[in-house]
Design a protein around this motif. Structure first.
Motif, short mmCIF file in Angstrom:
data_model
loop_
_atom_site.label_atom_id
_atom_site.label_comp_id
_atom_site.label_asym_id
_atom_site.label_seq_id
_atom_site.Cartn_x
_atom_site.Cartn_y
_atom_site.Cartn_z
N UNK A 78 8.89 0.08 33.41
CA UNK A 78 9.40 -1.28 33.19
C UNK A 78 10.92 -1.44 33.31
N UNK A 79 11.63 -0.43 33.80
CA UNK A 79 13.09 -0.48 33.69
C UNK A 79 13.72 -1.48 34.66
N UNK A 80 14.85 -2.04 34.25
CA UNK A 80 15.62 -2.94 35.11
C UNK A 80 16.46 -2.12 36.08
N UNK A 81 16.22 -2.28 37.38
CA UNK A 81 16.84 -1.39 38.38
C UNK A 81 18.35 -1.59 38.48
N UNK A 82 18.83 -2.85 38.37
CA UNK A 82 20.27 -3.08 38.46
C UNK A 82 20.99 -2.40 37.29
N UNK A 83 20.38 -2.51 36.12
CA UNK A 83 20.95 -1.86 34.94
C UNK A 83 20.98 -0.34 35.14
N UNK A 116 21.10 1.17 38.14
CA UNK A 116 22.05 1.44 39.23
C UNK A 116 23.48 1.55 38.71
N UNK A 117 23.89 0.57 37.91
CA UNK A 117 25.31 0.56 37.52
C UNK A 117 25.66 1.69 36.56
N UNK A 118 24.66 2.29 35.93
CA UNK A 118 24.95 3.43 35.04
C UNK A 118 24.46 4.76 35.61
N UNK A 119 23.77 4.73 36.76
CA UNK A 119 23.27 5.97 37.36
C UNK A 119 22.22 6.66 36.51
N UNK A 178 23.50 6.37 27.81
CA UNK A 178 24.87 6.34 28.30
C UNK A 178 24.86 6.49 29.82
N UNK A 179 25.98 6.18 30.51
CA UNK A 179 26.03 6.40 31.96
C UNK A 179 25.64 7.83 32.33
N UNK A 180 24.93 7.95 33.44
CA UNK A 180 24.40 9.24 33.94
C UNK A 180 23.32 9.80 33.01
N UNK A 181 22.76 8.96 32.14
CA UNK A 181 21.73 9.41 31.22
C UNK A 181 20.40 9.65 31.92
N UNK A 182 19.54 10.41 31.25
CA UNK A 182 18.22 10.73 31.81
C UNK A 182 17.14 10.45 30.78
N UNK A 183 16.13 9.72 31.21
CA UNK A 183 14.99 9.41 30.34
C UNK A 183 13.81 10.26 30.78
N UNK A 184 13.32 11.11 29.89
CA UNK A 184 12.15 11.93 30.18
C UNK A 184 10.90 11.25 29.64
N UNK A 185 9.86 11.22 30.44
CA UNK A 185 8.60 10.58 30.02
C UNK A 185 7.53 11.65 29.83
#
Ligand code: CXF
Ligand code: ZN
Length: 369
Positions: A297-302, A304-307, A279-286
């Protein structure tokens, strides 16, 4: 005067463990001598054994030890002879990260935990017929009947707890649960998708449950592990062998996505799907160990628009002196049943125990002495 002991030694990368008679050093002023009672096997032990992490040979691995304190150095004040303890990772105690109570980002983390000798002077804590072995692995090298640790990585635990199985609180369980609770800061009602239902992923599930998370989805191809995840409180399990589009399934189950993601696989395509499931402002921990050349591999524009945030997390952002007693307390209250992840093996069966984890049959093998 040294202590006679037995240690599982790796003499060459990829070779099996061989148990040898060894001598363990008398603890120095800031060290303790621990008679081992149990020790978990973590994937990092197997990675070091098989050359995925460069470590010096010959080496005594093991970094999830629990035992009873037999002797202490002159300047040790918080740990006493007879205490039941869990050993975790070492840290310097005075760098910027240690001052901020984030010792897993200690500026000396690698020399202190992966070099094999005492970081202060390069001396050995275990010898085999006079030959120095690399045995300061995570400042414990707990695949041995005795271990030398420092006071800073020795955590005193409640004597009413089952000491034999507490060792994994020092690494794998702390890594998963701490990632959810400390690093992502999951709170009551938050949603989480966990990619990989091994020891670390299921510990993240236990941590999320202990703090009252809402939806927790576990993505795991092993059917037995998926079943266990449901028993431990996952609201949904997705088997990626049966579900062609895992991302679409997460969105279908949640309506729009999850607040947080945790990857324990290290597989770039899995991480890419995880980032898109946020979701927007979400955080992915690795947390997963990646192939050596892999990039995020993440898409940067995607993003950016969700932070969206993406962060590698070491040892669950935990200060072991605080977080291990906290997990032990949850266990006593019945809301952190980490014992469900564990299968015990006699120390002599170390090679079989490691194989049982690699094959997926056992989630967390613990060697007992
Ligand atoms: C390790 C994982 C790889 C980086 C150092 C810490 N954690 C425990 O096994
Ligand atoms: Zn570990």
């Amino acid at each position: 005067m040294s202590t006679a002991a037995r240690a599982a030694v790796i003499r060459k990368t990829g070779a099996p463990w061989v148990i040898e008679d060894v001598e363990v050093a008398t603890p120095r002023e800031d060290e303790v001598l621990v008679r081992m009672v149990g020790t978990g096997i973590c994937h990092t032990d197997m990675g070091c054994k098989d050359g995925h992490f460069p470590v010096p040979m010959p080496i005594v691995l093991g970094h999830e030890g629990s035992g009873v304190v037999e002797a202490i150095g002159a300047k040790v004040s918080k740990v006493k002879v007879g205490d039941h303890v869990v050993m975790s990772f070492d840290s310097c105690g005075h760098c910027h990260s240690c001052d901020a109570h984030l010792p897993s980002y200690c500026y000396e983390f690698y020399p202190r935990n992966l070099s094999g000798m005492r970081s202060v002077d390069g001396s050995a804590t275990i010898t085999s017929k006079g030959e120095a072995l690399n045995a300061v692995f995570f400042c414990q090298s707990s695949f041995a009947t005795y271990a030398v640790a420092r006071e800073i990585n020795t955590i005193v635990v409640d004597k009413s707890l089952p000491l034999e199985i507490l060792g994994p609180l020092g690494c794998g369980i702390q890594t998963g649960a701490g990632a959810a609770v400390n690093a992502l800061g999951i709170k009551k009602g938050d949603s989480l998708a966990i990619f990989g239902g091994g020891a670390v992923g299921l510990s993240a599930l236990l941590g999320a449950r202990a703090v009252g998370a809402g939806t927790v989805i576990v993505v795991e191809p092993n059917v037995g592990r998926g079943k266990l995840a449901l028993e431990l409180g996952a609201t949904h399990v997705i088997n990626p062998k049966e579900t062609a589009d895992v991302l679409a399934k997460i969105k279908e189950l949640t309506g729009a996505g999850v607040h947080f993601g945790l990857d324990t696989t290290g597989i770039p395509a899995v991480i890419a799907a995880g980032v898109e499931a946020l979701l927007p402002n979400g955080m992915m921990g690795l947390l997963g160990v990646p192939p050596p050349e892999a990039t995020v591999p993440a898409n940067m524009m995607s993003m950016l628009v969700r932070g969206i945030g993406v962060k590698y997390i070491v040892e669950g952002d935990a200060d072991p002196q605080e977080f291990i007693p906290r997990m032990a307390g949850w266990y006593k209250e019945g809301k952190f049943p980490f014992d469900r992840l564990i299968k015990k093996f006699p120390f002599d069966q170390i090679n079989e125990a490691a194989q049982s984890s690699l094959s997926g049959d056992v989630i967390k093998p613990v060697l007992v002495f």
